[in-house]
Design a protein around this motif. Structure first.
Motif, PDB file in Angstrom:
ATOM      1  N   UNK A 185       0.829  -1.202   0.000  1.00  0.00           N
ATOM      2  CA  UNK A 185       0.000   0.000   0.000  1.00  0.00           C
ATOM      3  C   UNK A 185       0.870   1.262   0.000  1.00  0.00           C
ATOM      4  N   UNK A 186       1.917   1.227   0.798  1.00  0.00           N
ATOM      5  CA  UNK A 186       2.809   2.384   0.860  1.00  0.00           C
ATOM      6  C   UNK A 186       3.498   2.602  -0.489  1.00  0.00           C
ATOM      7  N   UNK A 187       3.874   1.528  -1.161  1.00  0.00           N
ATOM      8  CA  UNK A 187       4.541   1.653  -2.456  1.00  0.00           C
ATOM      9  C   UNK A 187       3.617   2.293  -3.479  1.00  0.00           C
ATOM     10  N   UNK A 188       2.357   1.849  -3.519  1.00  0.00           N
ATOM     11  CA  UNK A 188       1.428   2.439  -4.478  1.00  0.00           C
ATOM     12  C   UNK A 188       1.177   3.914  -4.170  1.00  0.00           C
ATOM     13  N   UNK A 229      -4.373  10.180   1.368  1.00  0.00           N
ATOM     14  CA  UNK A 229      -3.445   9.664   2.386  1.00  0.00           C
ATOM     15  C   UNK A 229      -3.535   8.143   2.517  1.00  0.00           C
ATOM     16  N   UNK A 230      -2.495   7.564   3.089  1.00  0.00           N
ATOM     17  CA  UNK A 230      -2.454   6.132   3.365  1.00  0.00           C
ATOM     18  C   UNK A 230      -3.061   5.877   4.731  1.00  0.00           C
ATOM     19  N   UNK A 231      -3.909   4.868   4.813  1.00  0.00           N
ATOM     20  CA  UNK A 231      -4.536   4.504   6.094  1.00  0.00           C
ATOM     21  C   UNK A 231      -3.546   3.693   6.918  1.00  0.00           C
ATOM     22  N   UNK A 232      -3.259   4.160   8.117  1.00  0.00           N
ATOM     23  CA  UNK A 232      -2.300   3.503   8.996  1.00  0.00           C
ATOM     24  C   UNK A 232      -3.043   2.545   9.910  1.00  0.00           C
ATOM     25  N   UNK A 233      -2.684   1.221   9.872  1.00  0.00           N
ATOM     26  CA  UNK A 233      -3.387   0.223  10.675  1.00  0.00           C
ATOM     27  C   UNK A 233      -2.471  -0.447  11.696  1.00  0.00           C
ATOM     28  N   UNK A 234      -1.234  -0.073  11.778  1.00  0.00           N
ATOM     29  CA  UNK A 234      -0.298  -0.724  12.709  1.00  0.00           C
ATOM     30  C   UNK A 234       0.664   0.318  13.260  1.00  0.00           C
ATOM     31  N   UNK A 235       1.326  -0.086  14.357  1.00  0.00           N
ATOM     32  CA  UNK A 235       2.302   0.806  14.998  1.00  0.00           C
ATOM     33  C   UNK A 235       3.746   0.354  14.776  1.00  0.00           C
ATOM     34  N   UNK A 236       3.951  -0.556  13.839  1.00  0.00           N
ATOM     35  CA  UNK A 236       5.308  -1.032  13.569  1.00  0.00           C
ATOM     36  C   UNK A 236       6.003  -0.107  12.580  1.00  0.00           C
ATOM     37  N   UNK A 259       4.950   3.508  10.744  1.00  0.00           N
ATOM     38  CA  UNK A 259       5.734   4.742  10.774  1.00  0.00           C
ATOM     39  C   UNK A 259       6.059   5.224   9.362  1.00  0.00           C
ATOM     40  N   UNK A 260       6.347   4.273   8.460  1.00  0.00           N
ATOM     41  CA  UNK A 260       6.626   4.645   7.082  1.00  0.00           C
ATOM     42  C   UNK A 260       5.402   5.266   6.419  1.00  0.00           C
ATOM     43  N   UNK A 261       4.223   4.707   6.686  1.00  0.00           N
ATOM     44  CA  UNK A 261       3.000   5.273   6.110  1.00  0.00           C
ATOM     45  C   UNK A 261       2.757   6.683   6.630  1.00  0.00           C
TER      46      UNK A 261
END
Length: 780
Positions: A370-373, A386-393, A397-399
């Motif tokens: 998702x981040x790449x697209x 924007x990219x939807x952030x679903x994790x804290x790893x 952070x990259x998203x």
């Protein structure tokens, strides 16, 4: 143009194969590299271990061989002594059978003697032209040959022939006799050779006797036969034992022949020497000098081998050098098998790594797709999704970072668009300014080549920018103008300002015009000067206007001087005319009137003399003058007048500078200034201070200060004008003459004064460091 491109919403589909394959390939590459490094380390370790094992085996074999050879070599030594005695008796018998002339010896008699005495060969050697030549021999084809000048056999022959005794080591020396040790021939036979000469014959006798070899190679590989016993050494390829005393020394000509094989035929005592190498000679000598074995890796055919050079001494009887050659492959077979096993295990691990890494890559890149697209959308200019952030790893952070980057890029893009528009307007303004200005704007590189020139430059000088930028285009300019350009560039590089420098430049039609040029450096992003930019203005009209103003000013000054001279001379002339008229009328004049007439004539003469100082050329032959001495002389001269006016003269003469000048004129300047200072204090007196100092190298300053009434600003502005004075008896020419003298000496005269505080006059003159060989100031 600058804003993001609107795009339709992108459907999020989980493909991710490219990233998955890359991550899988990365894991596979890391594991493969680690396994390859493991194999490499093991391979290097096994190679090193193989070499160490072969070296240990070689040194152990050397110890074993030396321990086994010692008793055999001792026995051989005593056998050699017995054989040497037999050869000596046989030599005496051959001498008795042949006679004392080699020419009288018959080949049949020699063969008969060889057969009766049980010898291998008999040869008669005759010195011919400084060489040892075999004249008779029982060996076919040997007669007529010359012995090679290789020590020690050749040296032994020469010593035996000259002194009948041989002092060389490594053999058996007796009176009239010398025998070498046992020598292994190329045919594999071991022989002893002796030489005999008793001084009564014209030849030397060489006898050869074959002996049984006590040391030889066995029938099996790595086997060595010592007498009747066998010694087995794993990997042994060849053993060579040399009598070190018989090895030719360096520079004797026997250190090697054309095919690289060392000529040790006279020194090989046991074993074989089929595997000869050109470096054997140097290694043997090095091992003997150090007393320690030397091992060298080599290749014999396709076989890796280890060659050892071992020094060996048998109870101070004889020194030997052993060359032991061992096959290294014997010690590396087991290690190679272990390496193959490790390679097979590593190959299995690589296959398992491919399978496991592909599965792990699919799990790792699932959220990263998702981040790449989203990054691809940012690259296309879409910053609104924007990219939807679903994790804290780390992926989360990259998203978040990608979302922040999208917001920043949107802001920076808008600002960049505004900056680009502003830069465009600024560029158009500067281009218009450069194009339409009347001043010539031109730039040069650091080698003096033209980079650019505006229209005003082309209109002012006639040359086009393309003509001067062409190869060799600057050569059309006069050489002096090119030199001025080089000096300007050098000045800019040195940081010296080049502002409004007035010079001349030549136009295309050959005219020279007066110009004013200002140069400034052009720097790159690192602050380094890469070019020089110039602004040139045509000064022709201005110069003409200035010349007209100077001429008008000169005419005005000439008029003022003429009016002053006429006014000053008219008064005494009027007086003189009256007295002369009285005399013409017959009236007798008293002596008092004659005195008045002479005074008036002296006044006219003084005025004319002062103007001659201004008008006539000044002295151009200066000499070295010490200011301290001149000031002291003037102070002594003015002292009586100072005492009459209640004035104290104070001298502060620091240093003793030397100036180039005319001493009488300098004395006139300082005398005028001191008298002016005394006359400025007519009523109450005061102090006249005379100071000499050198504030800077090459500069001398004389300061004369009084405590008089001072001079107003209006009077101060008119000082130096002819016939302007505030003194009742003055004529206004003294200060003007003093200024002219100081200017002719390359100096300056400055007057400072305030009402009620006195007046200060500072005379600055160029000082010399030495009194000879320095330039003199030129007349103004």
């Amino acid at each position: 143009m600058y804003g993001p491109t609107p795009q339709a919403p992108v459907e999020e589909r989980d493909t991710g194969m490219s990233i998955k394959l890359k991550l899988s390939a990365l894991i596979f590459a890391v594991v493969t590299i680690m396994l390859a490094l493991n194999l490499l380390v093991f391979y290097l370790y096994t190679g090193n271990q193989s070499r160490h094992a072969a070296e240990r085996q070689l040194l152990s074999a050397g110890d074993q061989i030396r321990g086994s050879l010692t008793p055999v070599l001792k026995e051989n030594y005593h056998l050699e002594l017995g054989q040497s005695e037999r050869l000596r008796v046989a030599s005496i018998a051959v001498r008795a059978l042949i006679g004392d002339k080699a020419g009288a010896a018959e080949s049949a008699r020699l063969e008969e003697s060889r057969s009766k005495l049980g010898l291998d060969n008999i040869a008669l050697i005759l010195p011919v032209d400084g060489e040892m030549q075999i004249v008779k021999s029982t060996r076919p084809g040997e007669a007529g040959t010359t012995l090679s000048a290789v020590a020690p056999p050749y040296d032994a022959l020469r010593q035996l022939y000259r002194s009948r005794y041989v002092t060389l080591p490594g053999g058996t020396s007796l009176q009239d006799f010398w025998a070498s040790g046992a020598t292994v021939l190329d045919e594999g036979r071991t022989v002893m050779t002796s030489y005999y000469y008793d001084g009564t014959m014209d030849y030397l006798i060489r006898l050869t006797l074959e002996s049984s070899a006590a040391i030889r190679s066995g029938k099996q590989p790595g086997e060595l036969q010592l007498g009747s016993s066998f010694v087995r050494i794993p990997g042994l390829v060849e053993l060579s034992g040399f009598n070190y005393s018989l090895i030719p020394p360096p520079g004797s000509g026997g250190a090697g022949d054309d095919d690289g094989r060392l000529d040790f035929s006279s020194a090989l005592e046991f074993g074989s020497y089929r595997l000869a190498a050109p470096e054997d000679y140097g290694h043997i000598r090095q091992a003997v000098r150090s007393g320690e074995p030397i091992t060298v890796d080599t290749t014999i055919g396709d076989m890796p081998a280890l060659r050892g050079y071992i020094p060996y001494s048998v109870d101070n009887i004889r020194d030997y050098a052993l060359i032991v050659t061992i096959d290294k492959s014997v010690f590396s077979r087991d290690l190679r098998q272990q390496l193959l096993l490790l390679f097979a295990i590593s190959l299995m691990l690589v296959v398992m790594t491919v399978i496991v890494s592909y599965a792990l890559a699919g799990v790792a890149v699932r959220s990263l797709k998702l981040v790449v697209r989203r990054v691809n959308q940012l690259a296309a200019g879409n910053f609104s999704q924007p990219v939807t952030v679903r994790s804290n790893d780390e992926i989360g952070e990259l998203a978040s970072s990608v979302n922040v980057m999208a917001t920043s890029l949107d802001s920076y893009t808008n600002r960049l668009k505004d900056s680009a528009e502003e830069l465009r307007r600024t560029k158009e303004y500067l281009e218009s300014l450069v194009t339409h200005t009347r001043d010539a704007i031109h730039s040069y590189d650091l080698r003096g080549g033209l980079i650019s020139a505006n229209r005003a430059y082309e209109a002012m000088f006639g040359w086009t920018e393309a003509e001067l930028k062409a190869p060799g285009g600057m050569a059309v300019l006069p050489e002096e103008q090119r030199c001025n350009l080089e000096r300007m560039i050098e000045s800019v590089l040195l940081g010296v300002p080049w502002v409004d420098a007035e010079t001349w430049m030549q136009t295309r039609d050959g005219r020279r015009i007066d110009v004013s040029t200002t140069a400034s450096p052009v720097r790159d992003q690192h602050g380094e000067i890469i070019a020089v930019s110039c602004i040139t203005r045509d000064m022709t009209s201005r110069k003409q206007t200035e010349e007209l103003l100077r001429r008008a000013e000169k005419l005005s000054i000439v008029g003022q001087l003429a009016a002053g001279v006429a006014h000053e001379i008219r008064n005494p002339l009027t007086t003189l005319r009256g007295f002369v008229q009285m005399q013409l009328e017959g009236k007798t004049l008293a002596p008092y009137y004659h005195t008045i007439m002479l005074a008036e004539l002296d006044r006219i003469n003084f005025i004319v003399s002062e103007f001659l100082v201004l008008a006539k050329p000044q002295a151009d032959r200066f000499q070295d003058c010490r200011l301290k001495a001149i000031l002291e002389d003037m102070a002594a001269l003015i002292e009586p007048e100072a005492l009459l006016n209640d004035v104290r003269v104070r001298m502060e003469l620091g240093g003793d500078p030397v100036v180039a000048g005319e001493p009488n004129q300098l004395k006139q300047v300082f005398l005028n200034l001191m008298k002016n200072g005394i006359e400025a204090m007519p009523e109450r007196g005061g102090r006249l201070s005379v100071t000499l100092r050198c504030p800077l190298p090459g500069q001398a300053v004389v300061t004369i200060r009084d405590e008089g009434v001072g001079i107003s600003e209006e009077q101060l502005a008119r000082l130096g004008e002819p016939f302007y004075t505030s003194k009742a008896k003055g004529n206004g020419l003294g200060l003007m003459v003093s200024q002219r003298i100081v200017n002719n000496h390359g100096g300056s005269l400055v007057v400072r004064s305030k009402i009620g505080e006195g007046t200060e006059v500072a005379v600055s003159l160029p000082a010399l460091e030495t009194s000879a060989g320095l330039p003199r100031p030129t007349s103004a």
